[in-house]
Design a protein around this motif. Structure first.
Motif, mmCIF file in Angstrom:
data_model
loop_
_atom_site.group_PDB
_atom_site.id
_atom_site.type_symbol
_atom_site.label_atom_id
_atom_site.label_comp_id
_atom_site.label_asym_id
_atom_site.label_seq_id
_atom_site.Cartn_x
_atom_site.Cartn_y
_atom_site.Cartn_z
ATOM 1 N N VAL A 24 -7.636 -3.358 3.488
ATOM 2 C CA VAL A 24 -8.304 -4.655 3.638
ATOM 3 C C VAL A 24 -8.012 -5.550 2.443
ATOM 4 O O VAL A 24 -7.695 -6.745 2.595
ATOM 5 C CB VAL A 24 -9.827 -4.465 3.816
ATOM 6 C CG1 VAL A 24 -10.572 -5.790 3.654
ATOM 7 C CG2 VAL A 24 -10.130 -3.855 5.174
ATOM 8 N N GLU A 25 -8.113 -4.998 1.240
ATOM 9 C CA GLU A 25 -7.843 -5.797 0.044
ATOM 10 C C GLU A 25 -6.417 -6.336 0.045
ATOM 11 O O GLU A 25 -6.164 -7.485 -0.350
ATOM 12 C CB GLU A 25 -8.089 -4.958 -1.213
ATOM 13 C CG GLU A 25 -9.545 -4.619 -1.461
ATOM 14 C CD GLU A 25 -10.419 -5.845 -1.559
ATOM 15 O OE1 GLU A 25 -10.024 -6.833 -2.214
ATOM 16 O OE2 GLU A 25 -11.502 -5.830 -0.945
ATOM 17 N N ALA A 26 -5.474 -5.514 0.497
ATOM 18 C CA ALA A 26 -4.085 -5.963 0.545
ATOM 19 C C ALA A 26 -3.908 -7.081 1.569
ATOM 20 O O ALA A 26 -3.177 -8.053 1.329
ATOM 21 C CB ALA A 26 -3.172 -4.785 0.873
ATOM 22 N N VAL A 27 -4.578 -6.964 2.715
ATOM 23 C CA VAL A 27 -4.493 -8.007 3.736
ATOM 24 C C VAL A 27 -5.095 -9.306 3.215
ATOM 25 O O VAL A 27 -4.528 -10.394 3.382
ATOM 26 C CB VAL A 27 -5.202 -7.557 5.032
ATOM 27 C CG1 VAL A 27 -5.349 -8.734 6.001
ATOM 28 C CG2 VAL A 27 -4.431 -6.425 5.703
ATOM 29 N N GLU B 244 -13.161 -18.513 1.026
ATOM 30 C CA GLU B 244 -14.540 -18.040 0.844
ATOM 31 C C GLU B 244 -14.656 -16.728 1.609
ATOM 32 O O GLU B 244 -14.268 -16.640 2.770
ATOM 33 C CB GLU B 244 -15.530 -19.081 1.383
ATOM 34 C CG GLU B 244 -16.996 -18.700 1.189
ATOM 35 C CD GLU B 244 -17.588 -18.061 2.437
ATOM 36 O OE1 GLU B 244 -18.480 -17.197 2.290
ATOM 37 O OE2 GLU B 244 -17.169 -18.406 3.552
ATOM 38 N N ARG B 245 -15.175 -15.700 0.952
ATOM 39 C CA ARG B 245 -15.132 -14.355 1.522
ATOM 40 C C ARG B 245 -16.508 -13.702 1.515
ATOM 41 O O ARG B 245 -17.252 -13.808 0.549
ATOM 42 C CB ARG B 245 -14.146 -13.499 0.729
ATOM 43 C CG ARG B 245 -14.081 -12.050 1.185
ATOM 44 C CD ARG B 245 -13.121 -11.263 0.316
ATOM 45 N NE ARG B 245 -13.100 -9.861 0.685
ATOM 46 C CZ ARG B 245 -12.400 -8.933 0.063
ATOM 47 N NH1 ARG B 245 -11.648 -9.278 -0.976
ATOM 48 N NH2 ARG B 245 -12.450 -7.674 0.451
ATOM 49 N N GLN B 246 -16.820 -13.010 2.608
ATOM 50 C CA GLN B 246 -18.012 -12.169 2.674
ATOM 51 C C GLN B 246 -17.675 -10.923 3.480
ATOM 52 O O GLN B 246 -16.752 -10.933 4.297
ATOM 53 C CB GLN B 246 -19.180 -12.920 3.320
ATOM 54 C CG GLN B 246 -19.622 -14.148 2.534
ATOM 55 C CD GLN B 246 -21.009 -14.620 2.912
ATOM 56 O OE1 GLN B 246 -21.924 -13.824 3.110
ATOM 57 N NE2 GLN B 246 -21.178 -15.927 3.006
ATOM 58 N N GLU B 247 -18.437 -9.873 3.262
ATOM 59 C CA GLU B 247 -18.166 -8.659 4.022
ATOM 60 C C GLU B 247 -19.429 -7.866 4.310
ATOM 61 O O GLU B 247 -20.413 -7.927 3.582
ATOM 62 C CB GLU B 247 -17.134 -7.786 3.320
ATOM 63 C CG GLU B 247 -17.474 -7.323 1.923
ATOM 64 C CD GLU B 247 -16.320 -6.521 1.319
ATOM 65 O OE1 GLU B 247 -16.289 -5.291 1.515
ATOM 66 O OE2 GLU B 247 -15.459 -7.126 0.660
ATOM 67 N N ASP C 32 -7.066 4.429 1.862
ATOM 68 C CA ASP C 32 -8.295 4.206 2.624
ATOM 69 C C ASP C 32 -8.326 2.789 3.192
ATOM 70 O O ASP C 32 -7.545 1.915 2.814
ATOM 71 C CB ASP C 32 -9.541 4.499 1.786
ATOM 72 C CG ASP C 32 -9.670 3.611 0.553
ATOM 73 O OD1 ASP C 32 -9.235 2.440 0.595
ATOM 74 O OD2 ASP C 32 -10.220 4.077 -0.464
ATOM 75 N N MET C 33 -9.273 2.578 4.119
ATOM 76 C CA MET C 33 -9.351 1.303 4.827
ATOM 77 C C MET C 33 -9.635 0.143 3.879
ATOM 78 O O MET C 33 -9.052 -0.939 4.009
ATOM 79 C CB MET C 33 -10.419 1.380 5.914
ATOM 80 C CG MET C 33 -10.494 0.147 6.800
ATOM 81 S SD MET C 33 -8.995 -0.116 7.808
ATOM 82 C CE MET C 33 -9.191 1.174 9.042
ATOM 83 N N ASP C 34 -10.537 0.335 2.914
ATOM 84 C CA ASP C 34 -10.876 -0.751 1.999
ATOM 85 C C ASP C 34 -9.654 -1.219 1.206
ATOM 86 O O ASP C 34 -9.503 -2.420 0.940
ATOM 87 C CB ASP C 34 -11.991 -0.321 1.037
ATOM 88 C CG ASP C 34 -13.360 -0.344 1.696
ATOM 89 O OD1 ASP C 34 -13.527 -1.100 2.672
ATOM 90 O OD2 ASP C 34 -14.257 0.388 1.234
ATOM 91 N N THR C 35 -8.792 -0.288 0.830
ATOM 92 C CA THR C 35 -7.588 -0.667 0.086
ATOM 93 C C THR C 35 -6.662 -1.516 0.947
ATOM 94 O O THR C 35 -6.080 -2.505 0.481
ATOM 95 C CB THR C 35 -6.855 0.593 -0.407
ATOM 96 O OG1 THR C 35 -7.727 1.337 -1.274
ATOM 97 C CG2 THR C 35 -5.586 0.232 -1.159
ATOM 98 N N VAL D 124 0.817 -1.223 0.000
ATOM 99 C CA VAL D 124 0.000 0.000 0.000
ATOM 100 C C VAL D 124 0.848 1.269 0.000
ATOM 101 O O VAL D 124 0.301 2.380 0.133
ATOM 102 C CB VAL D 124 -0.983 0.015 1.198
ATOM 103 C CG1 VAL D 124 -1.924 -1.165 1.131
ATOM 104 C CG2 VAL D 124 -0.245 0.058 2.536
ATOM 105 N N GLY D 125 2.187 1.127 -0.141
ATOM 106 C CA GLY D 125 3.007 2.317 -0.334
ATOM 107 C C GLY D 125 3.934 2.671 0.794
ATOM 108 O O GLY D 125 4.442 3.797 0.845
#
Length: 520
Positions: free
Chosen positions: A198-201, A215-218, A193-196, A116-117
């Motif tokens: 989360v995607e990296a994690v 399997e993923r849900q949010e 941002d937080m969503d970015t 994320v930089g």
């Protein structure tokens, strides 16, 4: 299977109850819970309480002693908390290599920061966690790590500072380290941002822990909007003709009328009437009804429910005895009791359930009592009092899949509902929950929700078709066919539920007596 859940904001006590249930789950799945907490200071098992420098209540935070390692830390908005609940021992009965597991979590976070930089994050010898500025005179902690491993399974995890208010850390000695600063991605100049994050994690966790499938849900507004096209952007018109399998005749025989007279004679309310249940004729003719406590007005406004949401009146202290009288008069061997949500009451209405359970058992000792409860705002004291009454079945409905929670029941929470059920199972109760289909969910999302319910120990599950009560309520996205319910029943049974009641007409208390018998 690694089941990833991005849960949004979750109270610490709810997340902990959920973790404990997943840790002891017999499903064999691994889990990664990602979330934010409201402001809370947590103390590890060997933490020094003197490292909390203020009364947390004076700054708007809670103080909770928990069962992880480490000292005191802060969790709050702007901080991504990750709880991997994983099998980490190499084989059953073997000891887990805790230092190696901690290092693997640290390495995951180091990789995420680079993604994320923020390259250059690293470990600081002698200090757990992830740091920036290592090798300089001013190393700064950006991620705390605190874990617990027992029986080869992990709990707790990491707290990564994305953009929290760092002044919260001024009220403690963070992680018991007085001479080193705390930082965040934002403080280090990384605008993300937080969503970015989360995607990296999730990407890193998938590669590290998801070798047998993910399997993923949010639960997030983004997920809701992203899934809005699952029903092709359409909905079923209120005036449209229902499929043949959803058409039932109204049969008002003598048994139906007699039960109605009994209920009205005692001045009682049933959810059968208030919620417009399609099974009312069948159930009343069979001498079965679901009594509703604490008035007719609910303090919440779930978008699928017909129950009135106007200002509630004070609970009627005579109501529990009248319910018990009606149960005795009807000769019920299995009584179902529910209630409106009463967020205006300190205990969320728990006392009414306890009084009713006691009254029924005094008058009808052989009658099993099933309760369908609201979440009581997740208050442990209220829930513990209710659990101590030992209802024969404790039902709390999840209602819908993770993605649709905010649209379907904005005053409730996916994680909180799972936590309520987890606490009930930990109290030794037979637990039950239900999902309504037809509000925009997909088959895979329903299967994921079933997996979550089974992972926290739920014994009985109900699945039924949503029927839009009025034009002011959430539209029907589609009709689920009987054969689709049959397939979901098979899925649930394969997961290990003791009873799966699944059909277009299924509601929470439909065939409740038979379901309880299966669970016993």
């Amino acid at each position: 299977m690694l089941r990833v859940r991005w849960l949004g904001t979750v109270h610490y006590r709810d997340a902990h109850a959920l973790q404990r249930a997943l840790h002891g789950s017999a499903t064999g799945d691994d889990h990664l819970l990602l979330l934010e907490h409201p402001p809370v200071y947590t103390l590890g098992v060997r933490a020094d309480a003197a490292h909390v420098l203020v009364d947390p209540a004076t700054v708007g935070a809670e103080l909770i002693r928990t069962d992880r390692g480490g000292d005191v830390t802060f969790h709050g908005p702007g901080q991504l908390v990750g709880y991997p609940v994983l099998t980490v021992a190499p084989r059953p009965g073997a000891l887990a290599d805790t230092p190696a597991y901690v290092a693997s979590v640290e390495q995951l976070v180091i990789g995420v920061l680079s993604d994320v930089g923020l390259p250059g994050a690293a470990r600081l010898p002698g200090y757990p966690g992830v740091w920036v500025g290592v090798g300089t005179d001013a190393p700064r902690k950006i991620c705390a790590i605190g874990v617990r491993i027992s029986r080869g399974r992990s709990m707790h995890g990491f707290a990564l500072n994305v953009d929290p208010d760092l002044s919260w850390f001024d009220h403690i000695v963070p992680c018991g380290i007085p001479d080193k600063a705390v930082t965040s991605l934002a403080a280090e100049g990384v605008d993300v941002d937080m969503d970015t994050v989360v995607e990296a994690v999730v990407a890193r966790a998938t590669r590290r822990w998801g070798g047998l499938g993910v399997e993923r849900q949010e639960v997030s507004a983004r997920a809701w909007l992203a899934g809005a096209g699952e029903s092709n952007g359409t909905s079923v018109a209120l005036s449209s003709r229902k499929p043949d399998w959803l058409r039932r005749p109204a049969v008002m025989g003598e048994e139906f009328r007699a039960l109605g007279r009994t209920i009205k004679g005692h001045g009682l309310t049933t959810v059968c009437e208030e919620a417009g249940c399609p099974n009312i004729f069948e159930c009343w003719a069979d001498g079965t009804a679901t009594f509703m406590l604490n008035g007719e007005q609910c303090t919440r406004a779930c978008s699928f429910c017909l129950v009135d949401t106007s200002r509630p009146v004070a609970p009627d202290p005579g109501e529990p005895e009248r319910v018990a009288e009606a149960v005795a008069e009807m000769g019920l061997t299995h009584a179902v009791v529910t209630a409106v949500a009463r967020d205006d009451l300190p205990d969320g209405g728990a006392a009414g359930f306890v009084a009713t359970i006691d009254a029924i058992r005094r008058r009808s000792p052989g009658t099993a009592v099933e309760v369908l409860i609201p979440d009581c705002k997740g208050d442990p004291a209220a829930l513990d009092v209710l659990f101590a009454a030992q209802p024969d079945v404790l039902n709390h409905n999840l209602e819908t899949v993770a993605r649709l929670q905010r649209a379907v029941r904005p005053s409730a929470g996916y994680a909180r509902s799972l936590a309520v059920l987890a606490r009930a199972k930990a109290a030794g109760l037979t637990t039950k929950s239900g999902i309504i289909l037809g509000m925009g969910e997909t088959h895979d999302e329903v299967v994921g929700a079933l997996a979550d319910l089974r992972a926290v120990g739920v014994d009985i599950v109900t699945l039924g078709q949503y029927l839009r009560p009025t034009a002011a309520h959430l539209p029907v996205a589609r009709w689920w066919a009987p054969e689709e319910f049959d397939r979901l029943r098979e899925v649930g049974e394969a997961m290990g539920f003791a009873h799966v009641e699944a059909s277009p007409f299924t509601r929470s208390s439909y065939h409740a007596k038979q379901a309880a018998g299966s669970a016993r």
